[in-house]
Design an enzyme around this catalytic site. Structure first.
Site, PDB file in Angstrom:
ATOM      1  CB  CYS A 145      -0.938   0.000   1.205  1.00 24.41           C
ATOM      2  SG  CYS A 145      -2.024   1.448   1.269  1.00 24.41           S
ATOM      3  CB  CYS A 148      -0.631   2.457   3.959  1.00 27.56           C
ATOM      4  SG  CYS A 148      -2.227   1.820   3.425  1.00 27.56           S
ATOM      5  CG  ASP A 149       3.185   1.405   4.493  1.00 27.15           C
ATOM      6  OD1 ASP A 149       2.711   1.882   5.534  1.00 27.15           O
ATOM      7  OD2 ASP A 149       3.034   0.226   4.153  1.00 27.15           O
TER       8      ASP A 149
END
Length: 344
Positions: A145, A148-149
């Site tokens: 992701c 997300c990261d």
């Protein structure tokens, strides 16, 4: 520490007004809202209590927390649902029958339950390459992701694996942070839409390595982290090592919709179809939330929002059926419960 879960579905009453299947952000949020509506929901955690966030390390995009560990966030959500009055059991639904009223659930513990309404929050799993090294560094440089990261890779070099829309979109997103993005694809052309390919090829931070696959992800033990990847040619088998601080696997997601295949209307890829602007599925009384139905955003916050929607939709539907708080249990419900108990 995670609140202890000692009971399975075999130790709870046979019939429930509302059962929630799944325990990620969507499931726990649905449980909070349903409990506050006095629906006394039962939540069945499934095979991975807490969902994908339990294999995530730092989370920086959850409102109210500048930084929180994924597993800790899920423990807090579980505790919140319990405090509101939701009953949570450690079990897995192995079979679901939506053809009769109330709905019938069979669990791994051997329990057979019935429910007037269901919220499906079983999520989706990222598809992985299947490498031992990939599993070793998940959450420590290996991610599925970018949204997300990606923030953690400011000024660093990263690798993206894949050739479809998801891979190209992830690669382009990562150019906002990384100093260099290397896209690795096992063929000599991409499957992504042409407009996305044009943007990718024009970007000065992006390099594409064609006809290669990831053979191994390299890294360190102290501290645990990624240093690069060994790439193998799909033409002649030769290898090369590419240095990188992070590897993003972008080869798709698989929604956990096996329980309802052939019973609910699904979209391409196996995602559960819901009515626009709601969580209502093709079967009245069944609602779907989170990554099980969302192939666009796939974020903890959007899953939680859909969990809220599902609980509200379920509450309104139950009220319309005369099954809200204080309503008497219909004779048909009692009859089915007795039949399932006898069959068990």
């Amino acid at each position: 520490m995670r609140p202890p879960v000692t009971e399975t579905a075999a130790s709870v009453p046979t019939h429930h007004r509302l059962v929630i299947i799944g325990s990620g952000p969507a499931g726990y949020t649905a449980a909070v809202y349903a409990a506050r509506a006095m629906l006394v929901p039962l939540l069945i955690q499934g095979i991975q209590p807490g969902g994908q966030l339990t294999i995530t390390t730092e989370v920086e995009n959850w409102p109210g927390d500048t930084q929180v560990q994924g597993p800790d966030l899920m423990v807090r959500m579980e505790s919140h649902a319990r405090e509101m009055g939701a009953r949570i059991v450690s079990d897995t639904v192995t079979r679901l029958d939506l053809s009769q009223r109330p709905f019938v659930l069979e669990c791994d513990s051997g329990a057979r339950l019935t429910a007037d309404a269901l919220i499906l929050a079983t999520g989706a799993q990222a598809r992985w390459l299947g490498l031992d090294s990939e599993m070793r560094y998940q959450g420590f440089g290996v991610s599925a992701c970018a949204t997300c990261d990606g923030f953690f890779y400011r000024g660093r070099e990263v690798i993206v694996v894949g050739g479809g829309n998801t891979a190209v979109e992830e690669a382009l997103f990562l150019t906002n942070f990384a100093s260099k993005v290397t896209l690795v694809h096992r063929r000599d052309s991409l499957r992504a839409e042409r407009v996305l390919q044009d943007r990718l090829f024009r970007h000065p931070k992006v390099e594409v390595i064609w006809n290669h696959e990831v053979a191994e992800i390299t890294g360190t033990d102290q501290p645990l982290g990624v240093t690069g990847a060994v790439l193998r040619s799909t033409k002649d088998g030769s290898t090369q090592t590419v240095a990188a601080d992070g590897v993003f696997i972008a080869i798709g997601h698989s929604p956990a919709s096996e329980l309802v295949k052939g019973q609910l209307e699904l979209r391409d890829g196996g995602y559960v179809r819901v009515e626009p602007g709601s969580t209502r599925t093709s079967v009245p009384g069944v609602f779907a939330a989170g990554d099980l139905t969302d192939d666009t955003y796939r974020q903890a916050i959007t899953s939680a929002g859909m969990g809220c929607m599902a609980a509200l939709d379920a509450e309104h539907w139950l009220a319309a059926q005369g099954l809200a708080e204080g309503a008497a249990t219909p004779a048909s419900v009692t009859d089915v419960a007795r039949e399932t108990e006898a069959a068990g």
